[in-house]
Design an enzyme around this catalytic site. Structure first.
Site, PDB file in Angstrom:
ATOM      1  N   ASP A  88       0.830  -1.199   0.000  1.00 14.55           N
ATOM      2  CA  ASP A  88       0.000   0.000   0.000  1.00 14.55           C
ATOM      3  C   ASP A  88       0.872   1.261   0.000  1.00 14.55           C
ATOM      4  OD1 ASP A  88      -2.424   1.392   0.137  1.00 14.55           O
ATOM      5  OD2 ASP A  88      -3.250   0.036   1.631  1.00 14.55           O
ATOM      6  N   ASP A 137      -9.892   3.643  -3.558  1.00  7.77           N
ATOM      7  CA  ASP A 137     -10.567   2.420  -3.115  1.00  7.77           C
ATOM      8  C   ASP A 137     -11.964   2.221  -3.703  1.00  7.77           C
ATOM      9  OD1 ASP A 137      -8.313   2.485  -1.563  1.00  7.77           O
ATOM     10  OD2 ASP A 137      -9.341   1.960   0.293  1.00  7.77           O
TER      11      ASP A 137
END
Ligand code: GLA
Length: 361
Positions: free
Chosen positions: A128, A186
């Site tokens: 990430d 996201d």
């Protein structure tokens, strides 16, 4: 780079359905459901632990260990279990000081973390982009981890999750850093969000290929917030995009409808077929659209997408699909029904927030 993703990776990930609410037992139950539902046989292979798996501080020797409340037997025992079922294990960190949920992350600790994961038998890393980045560029931070993973000697699929901020598509193909790269923020189980992520994909369509897949984020198929029609539309589109198919629903409790979508062999065959480019839309419609992907066997796959509420008849011609000939037939990916194409014209009635999915040859 290890040749781990000649076709788009398939698997399951904790984040969309469970957030940080899982333990070793949960992951083993999920693995059992992947096998008993037929998903494992359909190709879903990587069982991925996302954020929230570790202790909150590193040990004195620099090691980052799993939270003992979640993983009382450690990660290696879980990896062994998954491997025994023919599955693989994914883990998660961030190219920064902390993960998005505030756990210790791997920037500056690449070698020791990669070593731990390799020792535990990990097969995939999702990396990430949260935390402090120091003064390093995105490419530098992801390359540092790629080098650490390679140095372990263990083949570990590397999934870059910088949300497109690092413009991976400009360098990843040549630099061979990761096997897939997120180019969006996201996903959520929300129709408008699915369409927003979809609309970001044509811009990178000519940048992708084997071991270099664009990742429009994981599937929300079967999660509360998407209807069954919306779920199958996301699935059709992600298949036609050659996107990684990482399921994000609770497969222990999914309905038969959702299982049938996720395990549809004709849909997965489209996803795993690479003929040089993913699906792109014929038009930029706000109501209906046709997304077309060439198939390596010479035909095409098409997703007839109804973005709006009212049902609509969506039309496409053989010419639009780049096909010629008089003997063409369509196969409905959902049902397997074969129909002849008359006068080169295809027309399908599609419900609102749904997609027809056909292959044509
Ligand atoms: C970011 C990522 C998500 C998920 C969470 C975990 O938001 O984009 O996919 O990994 O972090 O905290």
């Amino acid at each position: 780079m290890h040749d781990l993703a000649p076709t788009p990776p398939m698997g399951w990930n904790t984040w969309n359905a469970l957030r940080g609410d899982y333990t070793d037992a949960t992951i083993r139950e999920i693995a059992g459901a992947l096998v008993s539902s037929g998903m494992a046989a359909a190709g879903y292979e990587y069982v991925c632990i996302d954020d929230c798996w570790s202790e909150m501080t590193r040990r004195d020797d620099g090691r980052l260990l799993p939270d003992p409340a979640k993983f009382p037997d450690g990660i290696a025992a879980l990896a062994d279990d998954l491997h025994g079922r023919g599955l693989k294990l994914g883990i998660y960190s961030s190219a920064g000081s902390v993960t998005c949920e505030g756990y210790p992350a791997a920037l500056g600790h690449e070698a020791i973390d990669a070593q731990s994961w390799a020792e535990w038998g990990v097969d995939l890393l999702k990396y990430d982009n949260c935390g402090d980045h120091g003064d390093l560029t995105c490419q530098q931070r992801y390359e540092a981890m790629a080098a650490a993973l390679i140095a372990t000697g263990r083949p570990i699929l590397f999934s870059l999750c910088d949300w497109g901020e690092g413009r991976d598509w400009e360098w990843n193909g040549e630099a061979q850093v990761g096997h897939m790269w997120r180019n969006t923020y996201d996903v959520r189980p929300d129709w408008a969000k699915v369409l927003e992520l979809l609309d970001q994909q044509p811009a990178v369509a000519d940048r992708i290929g084997p071991n270099n897949w664009a990742d429009p984020d994981m599937l929300e198929v079967g999660n509360p917030g998407l209807t069954v029609r919306e779920s199958r539309a996301q699935f059709a589109l992600w298949c036609a995009l050659n996107a990684p198919l990482i399921a994000g629903n609770d497969v222990r409790t999914m309905t038969d409808d959702i299982r049938d979508v996720l395990t549809n062999a004709r849909a997965i065959a489209v996803n795993q077929d690479w003929a040089g480019r993913p699906a792109t839309p014929l038009t930029t419609g706000t109501t209906t659209q046709v997304w077309v992907k060439p198939m390596s066997g010479g035909g095409a796959a098409a997703v007839l997408l109804n973005r709006a509420d009212p049902s609509a008849v969506i039309e496409v011609t053989l010419d639009d699909l780049g096909l010629t000939g008089t003997e063409a037939a369509t196969t409905d990916v959902w049902t397997g029904e074969v129909s002849p194409v008359i006068d080169g014209q295809i027309a399908v009635e599609v419900a609102g927030h749904d997609a027809a999915f056909i292959t044509v040859r």
